[in-house]
Design a protein around this motif. Structure first.
Motif, short mmCIF file in Angstrom:
data_model
loop_
_atom_site.label_atom_id
_atom_site.label_comp_id
_atom_site.label_asym_id
_atom_site.label_seq_id
_atom_site.Cartn_x
_atom_site.Cartn_y
_atom_site.Cartn_z
N GLU B 164 29.45 37.07 40.76
CA GLU B 164 29.23 35.63 40.57
C GLU B 164 27.98 35.27 41.33
O GLU B 164 27.82 35.66 42.48
CB GLU B 164 30.41 34.85 41.11
CG GLU B 164 31.58 34.94 40.19
CD GLU B 164 32.71 34.05 40.63
OE1 GLU B 164 33.75 34.59 41.01
OE2 GLU B 164 32.53 32.83 40.61
N THR B 176 32.29 31.50 36.07
CA THR B 176 33.28 32.22 36.88
C THR B 176 33.59 33.52 36.18
O THR B 176 33.60 33.59 34.95
CB THR B 176 34.60 31.44 36.94
OG1 THR B 176 34.37 30.11 36.59
CG2 THR B 176 35.25 31.55 38.27
N VAL B 177 33.88 34.54 36.96
CA VAL B 177 34.32 35.80 36.38
C VAL B 177 35.82 35.87 36.53
O VAL B 177 36.35 35.78 37.63
CB VAL B 177 33.65 36.99 37.09
CG1 VAL B 177 34.22 38.28 36.56
CG2 VAL B 177 32.16 36.95 36.89
N LEU B 178 36.50 35.98 35.42
CA LEU B 178 37.95 36.02 35.48
C LEU B 178 38.42 37.39 35.00
O LEU B 178 38.03 37.85 33.93
CB LEU B 178 38.54 34.93 34.58
CG LEU B 178 40.06 34.77 34.67
CD1 LEU B 178 40.44 34.23 36.01
CD2 LEU B 178 40.53 33.84 33.57
N ASN B 179 39.25 38.01 35.78
CA ASN B 179 39.79 39.30 35.40
C ASN B 179 41.16 39.10 34.77
O ASN B 179 42.06 38.54 35.39
CB ASN B 179 39.91 40.18 36.65
CG ASN B 179 40.59 41.48 36.31
OD1 ASN B 179 40.10 42.25 35.51
ND2 ASN B 179 41.74 41.71 36.89
N ILE B 180 41.30 39.50 33.55
CA ILE B 180 42.58 39.34 32.86
C ILE B 180 43.18 40.72 32.65
O ILE B 180 42.65 41.52 31.89
CB ILE B 180 42.39 38.65 31.50
CG1 ILE B 180 41.59 37.37 31.69
CG2 ILE B 180 43.71 38.35 30.84
CD1 ILE B 180 41.23 36.71 30.38
N GLY B 181 44.26 41.02 33.32
CA GLY B 181 44.91 42.31 33.14
C GLY B 181 44.51 43.31 34.18
O GLY B 181 43.80 42.96 35.12
N HIS B 184 49.29 41.63 33.15
CA HIS B 184 49.17 40.22 32.78
C HIS B 184 50.18 40.00 31.66
O HIS B 184 50.29 40.84 30.78
CB HIS B 184 47.75 39.94 32.29
CG HIS B 184 47.47 38.52 32.01
ND1 HIS B 184 46.66 37.75 32.78
CD2 HIS B 184 47.90 37.70 31.02
CE1 HIS B 184 46.59 36.53 32.29
NE2 HIS B 184 47.32 36.48 31.22
N LEU B 197 33.45 32.94 32.33
CA LEU B 197 33.85 31.64 31.84
C LEU B 197 32.95 30.55 32.37
O LEU B 197 32.50 30.62 33.51
CB LEU B 197 35.28 31.30 32.30
CG LEU B 197 36.40 32.21 31.87
CD1 LEU B 197 37.66 31.79 32.58
CD2 LEU B 197 36.63 32.09 30.38
N GLY B 199 33.85 26.89 32.85
CA GLY B 199 34.97 25.98 32.66
C GLY B 199 36.04 26.74 31.90
O GLY B 199 36.55 27.74 32.36
N GLU B 200 36.35 26.29 30.71
CA GLU B 200 37.33 27.00 29.91
C GLU B 200 36.70 27.78 28.77
O GLU B 200 37.38 28.45 28.02
CB GLU B 200 38.36 26.03 29.32
CG GLU B 200 39.31 25.45 30.32
CD GLU B 200 40.75 25.89 30.07
OE1 GLU B 200 41.02 26.53 29.04
OE2 GLU B 200 41.60 25.58 30.89
N MET B 540 37.52 29.24 23.62
CA MET B 540 38.09 28.93 24.93
C MET B 540 39.04 30.03 25.37
O MET B 540 39.44 30.88 24.57
CB MET B 540 38.81 27.59 24.87
CG MET B 540 37.90 26.49 24.39
SD MET B 540 38.71 24.91 24.46
CE MET B 540 38.58 24.58 26.17
N LEU B 541 39.40 29.95 26.65
CA LEU B 541 40.28 30.97 27.20
C LEU B 541 41.59 31.03 26.42
O LEU B 541 42.12 32.11 26.13
CB LEU B 541 40.56 30.65 28.67
CG LEU B 541 41.47 31.64 29.40
CD1 LEU B 541 40.83 33.00 29.43
CD2 LEU B 541 41.75 31.14 30.79
N ALA B 542 42.11 29.85 26.07
CA ALA B 542 43.36 29.84 25.33
C ALA B 542 43.22 30.54 23.98
O ALA B 542 44.16 31.16 23.50
CB ALA B 542 43.83 28.40 25.13
#
Lengths: 376, 560
Positions: B164, B176-181, B184, B197, B199-200, B540-542
């Protein structure tokens, strides 16, 4: 003298203590309803194994077992969490939830031997405004919890929640104003009392009858305020793994957990009071009930029996209505999918808000016309 | 068509392309390393019957040869319904050849795998990094001289070097760096996605795979052909029997062995039942990710009934290991056909209908899935999409209709096709495919012939137990088969079946011994998952959650 002291104690000490306790006792029942209700909808049985003295009690003891489990869990704090805020957040979530119930009446005023006991914790002259003011504080709990946990997932949950709750508070407030116009009062016990009248001779003057759109809007906004599906984005498990309460465990998590159900109970209580007639049973006014339940037709002549049993009956009616609303919450949770963030915001600002304003305008116009014609 | 292709290739490329003898009727050419890109482009962009689907790229190691490595390409032409194989021999000291990722986007991950497992370098590849093994791995495990027991430890996971920025909170470079898994709730299996990301909104989402890489292909080289069968259960573990069937079909082609009609119909029935349970899982999990928690239970309730059938058939629900080479573990038990009929007539349609009523026209669901993660048919095919994900884009490609096996051409069924290739279409295609599978099972049950289910080849199929215990010859034959194993003739085959996720291919190289020389599995979701970055950008993330759920990525198949 003694009686005065007793009445004062009941009104100002017993009720303020008892109501939060009853709310908190309602949480295990709400949890039971949620889990058995979910199982019923999903074609399975649900928890039914926790036994006491050999009786399964339809799984009613399961929430007790859950609470015990939560209490004995390890209470860890993330290494880089903001300690003060981390500890403050669950309290910030729970306390407003309990406080809000203070102005909700759960029965008609009890007249006993010259003394009146109001079945309401606090009869504030600002009534409904108190609820909106205090309920807004509940957002802080979620936002602080999300921020203080030092976790991107919780932060996202907190952000989503704050945006969501602020947006829907507006519609929630506006949808009520129609009720305020029609009942010309902001105090909840007066609103409930006025819902005992009959329209056209047979229809109870409940809020839902005179303000159906208002009820719908308020219900949707209440779903968003309590973070229930379809608005449970802040805790969307699949996306952000439990969201704002992700890093909480043991008692602090149970605070958040209970705060959510208490919020649901409070929202239900509010909807029942404003729209579903509160403690009113259609057709049975307080006087009728007192004379019925004094059991004088059975030859009993205890002066206090009538009023006390009436109060019990009315509280029972109130509680039953609350649990009906809670069932609606549960039913919706297990039926609908959840909104995406931008769709949720669009719904709040572009659909609910205009509709609430429309409802307000129509109600106001109709009211003025009715006053002109001398109807109301 | 084979001759025509051979002729045009020879005309255009001369000695660089040499046809290889058509073992088991397959078309192969050996191509020089420096001309592979030109040959690929020529084949991919032909006017008639272009080879627009790159099915597989893999490496094979022949340490005894002068040109030790061989990169093997399998190409398929949808219009011509034709498959060809290109083999590019490479030197041991300089295993380099041009990448074809510019022609077929599908080549991206397949070439990375060949690099990872063999050390074959592809010039011009956009991102030649390891894919299945972790980045601290030393060596190339599928090489014949790499001992299977050697392991390497990984100290910390990769973050692709993303940091970041220091000013992450200000300015419009903020992200932002989001780590998924990989742990998860929504990552079905052990998948990891690193997302940038704002925001979203997702600026970039890169998947990392290999968390469930168990070395299926290396292990298979140590075992006999029969011993590999239980390993195939664990590939696509939600529809385990389809892997059994796919593998058995490949070995039977290698042996040029035909199984009797009853055996074929049994395989059709279990494949279609497996397809149904696979789609039920995909839809249920996808809906749970979107917040609809109830349809999951409706789907899994009826999945239990199918599991009961499978358990009655072979004793296991998931680790079925039902097929054998040339035969099956058992014939259908008594009463199984009636039970199966009951399940497909009463149980499964009920849950499909209930989910349909709850979800298909639900405004919230439609808003969440329509227009989300869409991809054009052209691009999908270029990525190597097959199965429901490709059919949702509008291309009615189904191997059951294009290259019918086991009498699929005699069954009457439709191929559902979508319009936009978005999440909603993928959901609809899977729902409808389940109904079509029910039709096929019904027809197969009605047309189930009597007779043996095993081929009558003593060199491959175990004799009946009664004979083994009473006849000496059968006893000897049984012993020989168990000890020596099946000995197919040397050669190579590639067979593909229409598995629940798409084209499941098995490429088997045999050297005449009882151990397979090389088994390569072509997993359908391997090609599909590499498109994730393209599908999720800007959403988006969703939406990422909704998209991953709809692609039906099964880690067991993806990583092997």
């Amino acid at each position: 003298m003694f009686q005065n002291v007793l009445v004062w104690t009941v009104q100002n000490v017993l009720f303020p203590l008892a109501v939060p306790v009853f709310l908190l006792m309602g949480v295990p029942v709400a949890v039971w309803l949620e889990r058995r209700g979910a199982a019923f909808i999903q074609d399975r049985v649900g928890p039914n194994r926790v036994t006491l003295f050999g009786f399964r009690n339809a799984g009613l003891l399961q929430p007790i077992a859950d609470a015990l489990k939560l209490l004995v869990k390890e209470d860890f704090i993330p290494a880089r969490a903001d300690k003060f805020l981390y500890f403050l957040a669950p309290a910030c979530a729970m306390i407003p939830a309990l406080l809000t119930f203070a102005v909700i009446p759960f029965g008609d005023t009890l007249q006993l031997g010259g003394h009146s006991i109001r079945l309401q914790v606090a009869d504030l002259n600002v009534g409904l405004l108190f609820i909106f003011a205090v309920a807004s504080l509940g957002v802080y709990g979620i936002v602080l919890g999300g921020w203080a946990s030092d976790n991107k997932y919780t932060l996202m949950g907190g952000l989503r929640s704050s945006a969501q709750m602020i947006s829907y508070e507006i519609s929630m407030g506006l949808s009520i104003i129609g009720i305020l116009i029609l009942f010309e009062s902001i105090r909840l016990n007066e609103i409930v009392r006025m819902q005992g009248e009959l329209l056209f001779g047979f229809l109870p003057c409940w809020g839902i009858v005179v303000q159906p759109l208002g009820f719908l809007l308020f219900f949707v906004a209440a779903l968003a305020e309590t973070n229930r599906i379809p608005f449970d984005l802040p805790e969307a498990e699949a996306e952000i793994v439990a969201g704002y309460h992700l890093e909480y465990s043991s008692f602090k998590f149970s605070m958040f957990f209970m705060a959510e159900y208490v919020n649901m109970l409070v929202a239900s209580g509010l909807m029942v009071s404003l729209f579903l007639g509160g403690w009113q049973f259609p057709g049975l006014s307080t006087e009728t009930l007192i004379s019925l339940l004094s059991l004088s037709w059975l030859g009993v002549s205890l002066a206090w029996l009538g009023p006390v049993l009436t109060a019990c009956f009315q509280v029972g009616v109130f509680v039953a209505k609350i649990w009906f609303m809670m069932w609606l919450f549960v039913w919706l949770r297990w039926t609908l999918p959840r909104f995406r963030y931008d769709q949720l915001m669009a719904l709040g600002w572009r659909v609910l808000l205009p509709l609430a304003l429309l409802n307000l305008m129509i109600t106001a116009v109709v009211f003025v016309i009715m006053v002109q014609w001398g109807v109301h | 068509m084979t001759d025509e292709i051979a002729r045009t290739l020879q005309e255009k490329f001369g000695d660089a392309v040499t046809p290889v003898d058509g073992f088991r009727g397959e078309t192969s050419f050996t191509v020089d390393a420096d001309r592979i890109k030109a040959v690929s482009r020529f084949l991919a962009e032909r006017r008639d019957n272009a080879f627009d689907l790159l099915e597989d790229i893999c490496g094979v190691d022949y340490p005894d040869r002068e040109k030790r490595f061989e990169t093997v390409y399998h190409l398929y032409s949808l219009r011509g319904k034709k498959r060809i194989r290109l083999r590019v021999p490479l030197n041991a000291d300089h295993p380099v050849l041009p990448s074809v990722a510019g022609i077929w986007k599908a080549a991206d991950w397949f070439e990375r795998e060949a690099f990872d497992q063999y050390g074959i370098r592809f010039q011009g590849h956009p991102n030649l990094r390891r894919i299945l093994n972790h980045e601290a791995f030393v060596g190339h495990p599928l090489r014949k001289d790499y001992p299977i027991t050697r392991r390497h430890k990984l100290a910390a996971p990769t973050n692709f070097g993303w940091e970041e920025p220091a000013e992450a909170r200000t300015g419009d470079g903020e992200f932002t760096v989001l780590n998924i898994g990989p742990a998860h709730p929504t990552m079905h299996g052990t998948l990891r996605i690193l997302a940038r990301l704002q925001g979203e909104t997702i600026l970039q989402a890169i998947p990392e795979i290999g968390y469930l890489h168990r070395g299926f292909e290396k292990t298979a080289e140590q075992l006999t052909y029969q011993q590999v069968i239980p390993l195939t259960d664990r590939l696509n573990y939600v529809s385990a029997m389809m892997n059994n069937v796919g593998y058995a079909m490949a070995v039977e082609k290698l042996l040029d062995l035909a199984i009797p009609k009853r055996g074929q119909y049994i395989r059709v029935i279990i494949c279609e039942l497996s397809r149904i349970i696979d789609h039920l899982v995909c839809i249920a999990a996808n809906l749970v990710d979107l917040g609809a928690l109830t349809p999951y239970w409706y789907c899994f309730r009826d999945r239990e009934y199918v599991y009961d059938l499978l358990e009655a058939l072979c004793g296991a629900r998931l680790t079925t290991s039902y097929t054998r080479i040339g035969s099956h573990a058992h014939d259908l038990p008594e009463g199984w056909v009636e039970r199966c009929r009951q399940v497909i007539r009463e149980r499964i349609p009920r849950s499909i209908d209930e989910v349909e009523k709850l979800i298909t026209h639900n405004r919230i669901f439609v808003d969440r899935t329509q227009g989300v993660g869409g991809i054009s048919a052209q691009e999908a095919l270029n990525f190597g999409f097959t199965g429901p994900c490709l059919r949702a884009c509008g291309i009615p490609f189904d191997l059951r209709a294009a290259e019918p096996y086991y009498d699929y051409d005699k069954f009457d069924f439709d191929i559902p096709v979508g319009n936009n290739g978005d999440t909603y279409d993928r959901y609809l295609v899977r729902m409808e495919e389940m109904r079509q599978s029910l039709r096929i099972v019904e027809q197969a049950l009605d047309g189930l012939p009597e007779g043996p289910h095993k081929a009558a080849d003593r060199r491959v199929v175990l004799p009946e137990k009664e004979r083994v215990y009473t006849r000496f010859g059968a006893l000897v034959g049984h012993t020989k088969l168990i000890l020596d194993g099946i000995l197919p003739p040397p050669g190579q085959v590639y067979t593909a079946t229409e598995a629940a996720n798409g084209v499941l291919g098995f490429y088997i190289v045999s050297d005449g011994t009882k151990h397979p020389y090389r088994i390569k599995v072509r997993p359908p979701c391997f090609a599909i998952y590499q498109a994730l970055a393209r599908l999720t950008e800007g959403n988006m993330l969703a939406d990422l959650i909704a998209i991953v759920g709809s692609l039906n990525i099964i880690a067991g198949e993806l990583d092997r």
